[in-house]
Design an enzyme around this catalytic site. Structure first.
Site, PDB file in Angstrom:
ATOM      1  N   ARG A 133      -0.412  -8.533  13.661  1.00 10.54           N
ATOM      2  CA  ARG A 133      -0.927  -7.548  12.695  1.00 10.54           C
ATOM      3  C   ARG A 133      -1.824  -8.228  11.658  1.00 10.54           C
ATOM      4  O   ARG A 133      -2.853  -7.690  11.259  1.00 10.54           O
ATOM      5  CB  ARG A 133       0.240  -6.817  12.018  1.00 10.54           C
ATOM      6  CG  ARG A 133       0.958  -5.873  12.985  1.00 10.54           C
ATOM      7  CD  ARG A 133       2.315  -5.441  12.454  1.00 10.54           C
ATOM      8  NE  ARG A 133       2.246  -4.593  11.285  1.00 10.54           N
ATOM      9  CZ  ARG A 133       3.288  -4.341  10.492  1.00 10.54           C
ATOM     10  NH1 ARG A 133       4.464  -4.883  10.735  1.00 10.54           N
ATOM     11  NH2 ARG A 133       3.147  -3.558   9.453  1.00 10.54           N
ATOM     12  N   ARG A 189      -9.510   0.987   8.821  1.00 10.13           N
ATOM     13  CA  ARG A 189      -9.093  -0.370   9.165  1.00 10.13           C
ATOM     14  C   ARG A 189     -10.154  -1.113   9.963  1.00 10.13           C
ATOM     15  O   ARG A 189      -9.927  -2.271  10.336  1.00 10.13           O
ATOM     16  CB  ARG A 189      -7.817  -0.293  10.007  1.00 10.13           C
ATOM     17  CG  ARG A 189      -6.530  -0.674   9.286  1.00 10.13           C
ATOM     18  CD  ARG A 189      -5.431  -0.484  10.284  1.00 10.13           C
ATOM     19  NE  ARG A 189      -4.208  -1.162  10.061  1.00 10.13           N
ATOM     20  CZ  ARG A 189      -3.109  -0.601   9.557  1.00 10.13           C
ATOM     21  NH1 ARG A 189      -3.133   0.620   9.106  1.00 10.13           N
ATOM     22  NH2 ARG A 189      -1.999  -1.277   9.502  1.00 10.13           N
ATOM     23  N   LYS A 199       0.837  -1.214   0.000  1.00  8.15           N
ATOM     24  CA  LYS A 199       0.000   0.000   0.000  1.00  8.15           C
ATOM     25  C   LYS A 199       0.877   1.271   0.000  1.00  8.15           C
ATOM     26  O   LYS A 199       0.635   2.191  -0.778  1.00  8.15           O
ATOM     27  CB  LYS A 199      -0.919   0.035   1.235  1.00  8.15           C
ATOM     28  CG  LYS A 199      -1.881  -1.124   1.334  1.00  8.15           C
ATOM     29  CD  LYS A 199      -2.839  -0.980   2.511  1.00  8.15           C
ATOM     30  CE  LYS A 199      -2.176  -1.002   3.875  1.00  8.15           C
ATOM     31  NZ  LYS A 199      -1.548  -2.281   4.247  1.00  8.15           N
ATOM     32  N   ARG A 238      11.265  -0.286  11.948  1.00  2.38           N
ATOM     33  CA  ARG A 238       9.995  -0.252  12.691  1.00  2.38           C
ATOM     34  C   ARG A 238       9.952  -1.370  13.727  1.00  2.38           C
ATOM     35  O   ARG A 238      10.309  -2.507  13.418  1.00  2.38           O
ATOM     36  CB  ARG A 238       8.823  -0.412  11.714  1.00  2.38           C
ATOM     37  CG  ARG A 238       8.499   0.851  10.981  1.00  2.38           C
ATOM     38  CD  ARG A 238       7.420   0.630   9.957  1.00  2.38           C
ATOM     39  NE  ARG A 238       6.223  -0.030  10.490  1.00  2.38           N
ATOM     40  CZ  ARG A 238       5.070  -0.122   9.830  1.00  2.38           C
ATOM     41  NH1 ARG A 238       4.970   0.387   8.624  1.00  2.38           N
ATOM     42  NH2 ARG A 238       4.043  -0.733  10.366  1.00  2.38           N
ATOM     43  N   ARG A 240       8.081 -10.149   2.964  1.00  2.27           N
ATOM     44  CA  ARG A 240       8.168  -8.748   2.523  1.00  2.27           C
ATOM     45  C   ARG A 240       8.462  -7.832   3.712  1.00  2.27           C
ATOM     46  O   ARG A 240       9.231  -6.887   3.610  1.00  2.27           O
ATOM     47  CB  ARG A 240       6.862  -8.310   1.884  1.00  2.27           C
ATOM     48  CG  ARG A 240       6.618  -8.917   0.511  1.00  2.27           C
ATOM     49  CD  ARG A 240       5.402  -8.235  -0.080  1.00  2.27           C
ATOM     50  NE  ARG A 240       5.050  -8.763  -1.386  1.00  2.27           N
ATOM     51  CZ  ARG A 240       4.099  -8.241  -2.147  1.00  2.27           C
ATOM     52  NH1 ARG A 240       3.403  -7.209  -1.732  1.00  2.27           N
ATOM     53  NH2 ARG A 240       3.828  -8.746  -3.326  1.00  2.27           N
TER      54      ARG A 240
HETATM   55  P1  AMP Z   1       0.900   0.768   9.228  1.00  4.17           P
HETATM   56  O1  AMP Z   1       2.057   1.699   9.073  1.00  4.17           O
HETATM   57  O2  AMP Z   1      -0.265   1.135   8.392  1.00  4.17           O
HETATM   58  O3  AMP Z   1       1.290  -0.681   9.090  1.00  4.17           O
HETATM   59  O4  AMP Z   1       0.396   0.934  10.741  1.00  4.17           O
HETATM   60  C1  AMP Z   1       1.232   0.628  11.833  1.00  4.17           C
HETATM   61  C2  AMP Z   1       0.415   0.498  13.107  1.00  4.17           C
HETATM   62  O5  AMP Z   1      -0.236   1.754  13.393  1.00  4.17           O
HETATM   63  C3  AMP Z   1      -0.726  -0.505  13.067  1.00  4.17           C
HETATM   64  O6  AMP Z   1      -0.303  -1.810  13.343  1.00  4.17           O
HETATM   65  C4  AMP Z   1      -1.654   0.042  14.145  1.00  4.17           C
HETATM   66  O7  AMP Z   1      -1.168  -0.228  15.438  1.00  4.17           O
HETATM   67  C5  AMP Z   1      -1.533   1.538  13.910  1.00  4.17           C
HETATM   68  N1  AMP Z   1      -2.513   2.029  12.918  1.00  4.17           N
HETATM   69  C6  AMP Z   1      -2.260   2.564  11.691  1.00  4.17           C
HETATM   70  N2  AMP Z   1      -3.384   2.892  11.054  1.00  4.17           N
HETATM   71  C7  AMP Z   1      -4.397   2.538  11.885  1.00  4.17           C
HETATM   72  C8  AMP Z   1      -5.811   2.592  11.794  1.00  4.17           C
HETATM   73  N3  AMP Z   1      -6.420   3.074  10.689  1.00  4.17           N
HETATM   74  N4  AMP Z   1      -6.539   2.149  12.854  1.00  4.17           N
HETATM   75  C9  AMP Z   1      -5.956   1.666  13.965  1.00  4.17           C
HETATM   76  N5  AMP Z   1      -4.620   1.565  14.112  1.00  4.17           N
HETATM   77  C10 AMP Z   1      -3.846   1.986  13.085  1.00  4.17           C
END
Ligand code: AMP
Length: 195
Positions: free
Chosen positions: A150, A88, A13, A139, A123
């Site tokens: 996740r 999400r 994404k 991260r 990945r």
């Molecule tokens: P990402 O960078 O999109 O993989 O997000 C990393 C982490 O941020 C996720 O595992 C969640 O803990 C939090 N997070 C990001 N976007 C959301 C969302 N829309 N709703 C809830 N938690 C989020």
């Protein structure tokens, strides 16, 4: 253009969002990036979100919806945006629908990156190794243990959005297992049909 990129962690994404930013001149709104910035800046939101994020769970709808509502009102998002990692949950999907409604705007499409789960952890581990090799911060949630959580969160809370947007006639599936360039091309084709 107002677009949502949907897919599990590691689906691509963020990579595709960056390409869309370059091509269409609209911002990528990544709630993950916004939350990581809040954690780094040790804001109240950051302090509340940190442990949840480190565990691979989802931050509360209330926090995330508030961040997005504020962000889409900024000038650079007036013409459109690419939502990456948001919504999400079904509650977030309802919330973004209401936000757009209130502003007289509409979603153009929800692009689902369809991927094979088995490829995802590889990945994510590659992303961590690449960041490390480039001397960038890795991260905390990019490791095999947190990745499992996740992915579970994705299936439990996010995958229902596929049906939600399909029913609204907004969902477009794209083969996320193709090369990055091929995926970009497929998304371009989808967007061309919209305009
Ligand atoms: P990402 O960078 O999109 O993989 O997000 C990393 C982490 O941020 C996720 O595992 C969640 O803990 C939090 N997070 C990001 N976007 C959301 C969302 N829309 N709703 C809830 N938690 C989020």
């Amino acid at each position: 253009m107002r677009l949502i990129l949907l897919g599990p962690p590691g689906a691509g994404k963020g990579t595709q969002a960056q390409r869309l930013v370059e091509k269409h001149g609209i911002p990528q709104l990544s709630t993950g990036d916004m939350l990581r910035a809040a954690v780094a800046a040790q804001t109240e939101v950051g302090k509340r979100a940190k442990a949840v994020m480190d565990a691979g769970e989802l931050v509360s709808d209330e926090i995330v919806n508030a961040i997005v509502a504020e962000r889409i009102d900024q000038a650079d998002a007036a013409k459109g945006f690419i939502l990456d990692g948001y919504p999400r949950t079904l509650a977030q999907a309802d919330a973004v629908g209401a936000m757009l409604n209130k502003r007289g705007a509409e979603l153009d499409a929800v692009v689902e990156l369809v991927v094979d789960d088995k490829a995802l952890v590889g990945r994510i581990l590659k992303r961590a190794a690449d960041a490390k090799a480039a001397g960038q911060p890795v991260r905390k949630d990019d490791n095999a243990e947190v990745f499992d959580e996740r992915l579970r969160e994705y299936y439990k809370k996010t995958a229902p959005l596929i049906g939600y947007y399909y029913a609204k006639g907004k969902l477009v599936g794209v083969d996320g297992m193709a090369t990055i360039d091929e995926v970009t091309k497929e998304i371009d084709g989808v967007l061309a049909k919209l305009s």
